[in-house]
Design an enzyme around this catalytic site. Structure first.
Site, PDB file in Angstrom:
ATOM      1  N   CYS A  76     -47.701  12.160  58.008  1.00  0.00           N
ATOM      2  CA  CYS A  76     -48.378  11.243  57.989  1.00  0.00           C
ATOM      3  C   CYS A  76     -48.131   9.675  58.168  1.00  0.00           C
ATOM      4  O   CYS A  76     -47.070  10.252  59.414  1.00  0.00           O
ATOM      5  CB  CYS A  76     -49.105  11.241  56.298  1.00  0.00           C
ATOM      6  SG  CYS A  76     -50.837  10.293  56.805  1.00  0.00           S
ATOM      7  N   HIS A  85     -51.502  15.960  55.254  1.00  0.00           N
ATOM      8  CA  HIS A  85     -51.321  16.659  54.599  1.00  0.00           C
ATOM      9  C   HIS A  85     -50.851  17.868  54.139  1.00  0.00           C
ATOM     10  O   HIS A  85     -51.819  18.169  54.019  1.00  0.00           O
ATOM     11  CB  HIS A  85     -51.879  15.466  53.016  1.00  0.00           C
ATOM     12  CG  HIS A  85     -51.380  14.193  52.909  1.00  0.00           C
ATOM     13  ND1 HIS A  85     -50.331  13.949  53.467  1.00  0.00           N
ATOM     14  CD2 HIS A  85     -51.961  13.545  53.974  1.00  0.00           C
ATOM     15  CE1 HIS A  85     -50.568  12.160  53.228  1.00  0.00           C
ATOM     16  NE2 HIS A  85     -51.434  12.651  53.771  1.00  0.00           N
ATOM     17  N   GLU A 108     -48.983  19.105  52.015  1.00  0.00           N
ATOM     18  CA  GLU A 108     -48.662  19.841  50.463  1.00  0.00           C
ATOM     19  C   GLU A 108     -49.933  19.808  49.582  1.00  0.00           C
ATOM     20  O   GLU A 108     -50.132  20.520  48.604  1.00  0.00           O
ATOM     21  CB  GLU A 108     -47.978  19.035  50.106  1.00  0.00           C
ATOM     22  CG  GLU A 108     -48.462  17.607  49.948  1.00  0.00           C
ATOM     23  CD  GLU A 108     -48.407  16.667  51.259  1.00  0.00           C
ATOM     24  OE1 GLU A 108     -48.596  15.498  51.151  1.00  0.00           O
ATOM     25  OE2 GLU A 108     -48.665  17.147  52.546  1.00  0.00           O
ATOM     26  N   SER A 157     -39.657  18.904  18.292  1.00  0.00           N
ATOM     27  CA  SER A 157     -41.016  18.494  18.086  1.00  0.00           C
ATOM     28  C   SER A 157     -41.948  19.548  17.777  1.00  0.00           C
ATOM     29  O   SER A 157     -42.787  19.498  17.439  1.00  0.00           O
ATOM     30  CB  SER A 157     -41.279  17.406  19.354  1.00  0.00           C
ATOM     31  OG  SER A 157     -41.389  18.032  20.820  1.00  0.00           O
ATOM     32  N   VAL A 184     -42.991  22.773  24.411  1.00  0.00           N
ATOM     33  CA  VAL A 184     -42.568  22.979  25.680  1.00  0.00           C
ATOM     34  C   VAL A 184     -41.198  22.580  25.995  1.00  0.00           C
ATOM     35  O   VAL A 184     -39.798  23.336  25.724  1.00  0.00           O
ATOM     36  CB  VAL A 184     -42.728  23.696  26.476  1.00  0.00           C
ATOM     37  CG1 VAL A 184     -42.131  24.361  27.373  1.00  0.00           C
ATOM     38  CG2 VAL A 184     -44.327  24.418  26.020  1.00  0.00           C
ATOM     39  N   ASP A 185     -41.136  21.536  26.044  1.00  0.00           N
ATOM     40  CA  ASP A 185     -40.057  20.347  26.525  1.00  0.00           C
ATOM     41  C   ASP A 185     -38.430  20.863  25.375  1.00  0.00           C
ATOM     42  O   ASP A 185     -37.162  20.980  26.224  1.00  0.00           O
ATOM     43  CB  ASP A 185     -39.865  19.208  26.964  1.00  0.00           C
ATOM     44  CG  ASP A 185     -41.464  18.891  28.163  1.00  0.00           C
ATOM     45  OD1 ASP A 185     -41.512  20.228  28.790  1.00  0.00           O
ATOM     46  OD2 ASP A 185     -42.096  18.234  28.196  1.00  0.00           O
ATOM     47  N   SER A 186     -38.830  19.898  24.045  1.00  0.00           N
ATOM     48  CA  SER A 186     -37.894  19.703  23.422  1.00  0.00           C
ATOM     49  C   SER A 186     -36.925  20.987  23.387  1.00  0.00           C
ATOM     50  O   SER A 186     -36.069  22.189  22.638  1.00  0.00           O
ATOM     51  CB  SER A 186     -37.996  19.391  22.350  1.00  0.00           C
ATOM     52  OG  SER A 186     -38.776  19.960  21.514  1.00  0.00           O
TER      53      SER A 186
END
Length: 511
Positions: free
Chosen positions: A79, A169, A171, A223, A226-228
């Site tokens: 684009c 685009h 994507e 916590s 998932v991330d930690s």
């Protein structure tokens, strides 16, 4: 990383989508602002130029030296990136007489390796006000659409690396063969090996963590999310008992969550200390109703409790965090950090307060990639597929003032809702779900008695990464049964409603 693609961000709303498609092709990539210097090292295989809200004809339009780039690497302009390419090489770009936005159908002018396996009349997604009206000398037309005479093109000649431009685009989801086009650029044109997998990420990251940490000790706030959990598991795999975890119960977790999460950490052999700090949080939050004030109190207290516990461990030099890529991208946005809609759900401030070196093994992963890595690490599926939960917890799902009675009410109602989603195989089809206790009481009738009790809102959304979200269209009979169960079992709630607003304009959480 052995090989990577660089995505230069000109401020497009779709830039992260380009990165996601590249990653899905098992090719590592990074997003950098167009005006940030970068190294042309041996790992770099190609460059993608993103779209932009600017016109290439704007006085202050962003620009990069594309001629220099193709002297080193293959380049694909999307684009705005395509329009910038055309303009820099002597083509003509002007405001289109027919602004094309939405679906269009691609007519291939000639066969090219970029369009290998892409059908003629394939649907693509347009979103632009400018158009390339004349190609530069030594460029050739590859495809058109009904309204756009120049929809795809490339530079001819063998004196430099390949240079392509796409007016559409590829994507976005609506470009049916878009992923195939990007994959052709990555593999056939840039020569990427598609070897970036969760298993490779784990082995590379463990090697990096061992080098960074050495014999030093790491402390980390966990916590239950998932991330930690994935970050802690990676760090633990690298350094073992040099990692010390702290899990604070602020009294605002879901029903039985503190005990269940600690049991999971024990199963994963993580060295985690659980701290019951409920009363401290309840006392500080008493009488507070402003959402930002509630967040700041929780953030401040969390840091206080964490630091108090951290002092019990000697010789700590590093702080582990579950930072993921969307957080990093937002902090280095082309236009500066996004406007603060509300303080971030995940409690921050620890790095500034504790003056420790950061260890962030997930810093370049998207949320869905974190989950894939977690599964590869053998973390239980129920934790990996757990819905995101805000750092301030139920404090921002109780609108208005907070007290222990309201927290218990919400925990009970929320547990009924979440368990019902799991029982009816809906939980894993939903990005995030929860209940919100409203500061609204209404009249009801139960048996022969008149009641005057709270209203509960149920919220469930579908999303890929939480940046945008749509309300989940769960069956009406499911909602009816959940509502009936909550009203019958949770004394204090006599009315249940379902939130059908999307993000944007609404946010996922109410506060």
């Amino acid at each position: 990383m052995k090989e990577k693609i660089l995505i230069l961000d000109f401020g497009s709303q779709y830039t992260q989508l380009i990165a996601r498609v590249v990653r899905e092709a098992n090719v590592y990539c990074e997003i950098v602002p167009y005006n940030k210097n970068f190294e042309y090292d041996s790992s770099l295989k190609g460059i993608i130029l993103s779209g932009s809200p600017f016109s290439v004809n704007d006085q202050n339009a962003p620009a990069v030296n594309i001629a220099f780039m193709i002297s080193r690497l293959p380049v694909l302009g999307v684009c705005f990136g395509a329009q910038l390419t055309a303009k820099q090489f002597g083509g003509r770009v002007e405001k289109s007489s027919k602004r094309e936005y939405g679906r269009a159908f691609l007519k291939k002018n000639k066969e090219d390796i970029l369009f290998k396996g892409v059908s003629n009349n394939s649907q693509v997604w347009m979103s632009h006000a400018d158009s390339v009206l004349e190609l530069p000398p030594d460029f050739e037309l590859l495809a058109t659409t009904e309204n756009i005479p120049i929809a795809a093109f490339k530079k001819c000649g063998k004196e430099s690396n390949p240079l392509y431009g796409l007016q559409f685009h590829p994507e976005v989801y609506h470009s049916v063969d878009g992923k195939k086009i990007i994959q052709n650029f990555l593999v056939a044109i840039c020569g990427c090996s598609q070897s970036w997998t969760p298993a490779h990420f784990i082995s590379d990251t463990l090697e990096m963590l061992k080098k960074q940490i050495g014999n030093r000790k790491v402390i980390m706030a966990l916590s239950g999310g998932v991330d930690s959990t994935v970050a802690a598991t990676l760090i633990h795999r690298a350094i073992g008992d040099q990692l010390f975890g702290i899990f604070v119960d602020n009294g605002l977790l879901r029903k039985n969550e503190f005990e269940e999460v600690l049991a999971t950490y024990d199963q994963l052999a993580l060295n985690v200390t659980g701290i019951n700090a409920k009363e401290k949080f309840y006392t500080a939050l008493a009488g507070k109703s402003d959402p930002e004030e509630k967040r700041k109190i929780i953030g401040r207290l969390f840091i206080e409790v964490f630091q108090e516990q951290a002092k019990k461990f000697e010789g700590i030099e590093l702080l582990g965090q579950g930072t993921i890529y969307p957080d990093v991208i937002e902090s280095i946005s082309v236009h500066g950090p996004a406007a603060t809609i509300k303080s971030h759900h995940n409690v921050g401030g620890l790095p500034e307060q504790m003056h420790l070196e950061l260890v962030e093994p997930l810093r370049y992963l998207f949320k869905d990639e974190v989950r894939k890595v977690g599964l590869e690490l053998g973390i239980p599926t129920e934790l990996i597929n757990r819905h995101p939960f805000p750092g301030p917890g139920l404090a921002i799902r109780i609108l208005g003032e907070i007290n222990e009675e309201k927290i218990i009410l919400l925990q009970e109602a929320d547990a009924i809702f979440i368990n019902a989603l799991k029982k009816h195989n809906l939980y894993e089809k939903i990005w995030q779900a929860g209940a919100i206790l409203l500061p609204v009481k209404s009249v009801g009738v139960m048996g022969d008695e008149r009641t005057y009790e709270f209203t509960l809102a149920l919220r469930a959304v579908t999303s890929v990464d939480g940046m945008t979200a749509d309300w989940a269209q769960v069956p009406f009979d499911f909602l009816a049964n959940v509502s009936n169960e909550i009203i019958n079992q949770v004394k204090g709630i006599n009315r249940v409603v379902y939130d059908i607003s999307s993000k944007p304009p609404a946010t996922i959480e109410w506060e």
